[in-house]
Scaffold this motif. Sequence first.
Motif, PDB file in Angstrom:
ATOM      1  N   THR A 311       0.855  -1.175   0.000  1.00 27.23           N
ATOM      2  CA  THR A 311       0.000   0.000   0.000  1.00 27.23           C
ATOM      3  C   THR A 311       0.895   1.229   0.000  1.00 27.23           C
ATOM      4  OG1 THR A 311      -1.863   1.114   1.125  1.00 27.23           O
ATOM      5  CG2 THR A 311      -0.195   0.064   2.528  1.00 27.23           C
ATOM      6  N   GLY A 312       0.321   2.411   0.059  1.00 31.83           N
ATOM      7  CA  GLY A 312       1.161   3.606   0.080  1.00 31.83           C
ATOM      8  C   GLY A 312       0.406   4.872  -0.202  1.00 31.83           C
ATOM      9  N   PHE A 316       3.824   9.349   4.266  1.00 26.58           N
ATOM     10  CA  PHE A 316       3.421   8.427   5.318  1.00 26.58           C
ATOM     11  C   PHE A 316       3.906   8.979   6.648  1.00 26.58           C
ATOM     12  CE2 PHE A 316       4.301   4.284   7.665  1.00 26.58           C
ATOM     13  CZ  PHE A 316       2.970   4.118   8.043  1.00 26.58           C
ATOM     14  N   VAL A 326      -3.817   3.976   4.407  1.00 22.87           N
ATOM     15  CA  VAL A 326      -2.927   3.001   5.031  1.00 22.87           C
ATOM     16  C   VAL A 326      -3.559   2.421   6.284  1.00 22.87           C
ATOM     17  CG1 VAL A 326      -0.725   2.709   6.223  1.00 22.87           C
ATOM     18  CG2 VAL A 326      -0.814   3.971   4.062  1.00 22.87           C
ATOM     19  N   VAL A 341       4.355  -0.407   3.320  1.00 20.28           N
ATOM     20  CA  VAL A 341       3.974   0.920   2.839  1.00 20.28           C
ATOM     21  C   VAL A 341       5.088   1.473   1.964  1.00 20.28           C
ATOM     22  CG1 VAL A 341       3.386   3.287   3.486  1.00 20.28           C
ATOM     23  CG2 VAL A 341       2.562   1.365   4.878  1.00 20.28           C
ATOM     24  N   ALA A 361       8.018   0.321   6.106  1.00 22.49           N
ATOM     25  CA  ALA A 361       7.680   1.516   5.339  1.00 22.49           C
ATOM     26  C   ALA A 361       8.909   1.949   4.558  1.00 22.49           C
ATOM     27  CB  ALA A 361       7.202   2.639   6.255  1.00 22.49           C
TER      28      ALA A 361
END
Length: 414
Positions: A311-312, A316, A326, A341, A361
């Motif tokens: 996802t992203g 973030f 997210v 992420v 992330a």
Amino acid sequence: MICVMSKELHEHDENITAHVAVIPDSFKGSASAVEVAEAMARGAREAFAERGLPVTVHTLPFADGGEGTLDALLGAWGTEALTVKTTDALGRPARARFGVSDDGRTGVIEAAEANGLPGVSDVPLRPRDASSRGVGPLVTELLDRGVEEILLCIGGSASTDGGTGMLSALGVRFLDTEGSELPDGGGSLTDLADVDLTGLDPRARAVRWRIACDVTNPLVGERGAAAVFGPQKGATPEDVRVLDAGLARLADVLAQATGAELRDVEGMGAAGGMPATLASILGAELVPGSRMVAEVLDAERLLGGADLVLTGEGRFDSQSLGGKVVDAVRRLTPAHVPVVVIAGSVSVTADELHRSGVTAALSIARGPRSLAEMRDEALPEITSTAYQCCRLLTHPGLPGTVKPVPGLTKESRP
């Protein structure tokens, strides 16, 4: 077992196929959710192909109910944006987009397509006159097409009229003490004496309404629509006073006409108070934007069958974990499935990441770069980062499986 990292995959068992779910938000100002999803998927496929591993990559462009939700839903449905002639927030001719699901049952509107601030950025802002009337023709077009549900995304509005302009376009009459219709705009609502619902298009009450709303501001008062959001729309302190008084009057008249006491209800102050008329007159329900989109796209089913989730979003940070895309993705993903992420910038701390349930992330930035350079290179860098992530997770030298975050189970993921 997370098959993307299991030794069995490297033994070329044709019966084992990894399932990667790619479900990002847009990178605002750089790429749409559809483009981001395609870029991530491309990197994932390249990494698995390089290892000679079977993989199925499922893409689901996502959004949190704000800007970009229309494009995300259209991308997931595989339908094209439609346009209709309407007016902007100041009553000037304009065109606005809307969408319909592939089965024709659900329509989606981003209200800012008609009454948004960008549409009136070429002239001085007129907060007392700005109206939501332009949203009405989009609603009528959806009703003409026979939809059963309307999803309304209301962020970015230029108006503070409590949604009266939109309802006027659907046949409701907002009247003064002489029985004359009020001029458009929140500035006239202090003269509101009555609301006539007899001319309302009956189809508007027959459909289900869901409003994407992620703010908790009430309609009036210090945290109300005028006080908090009015200055962003050009309102002076005197404008705020007039607009707040008008919304208070609207709340009283709506309560008399419909029995709905909404003055202090959380969320009614969103988008210049638009939810107030929609909830009281049309029975609209307010839902968190990311939850609404997740339900419409059946995201939980996709995430429940994934071995790895990518996802992203553009940035973030800690706010990402409070109701944005997210956050929705991590909540809907089983705790044993890695959630990675990929973002333009990453500013969460290691502790925040650990507590969130997100596995990792990764920033797409490679060294110091200007914002313009980042925007120009966003898509290839997203592909490259997804490729590197999946290349690591499919390395034959890594035995076993990804372990869940300690202390978290499917039920206890934040």
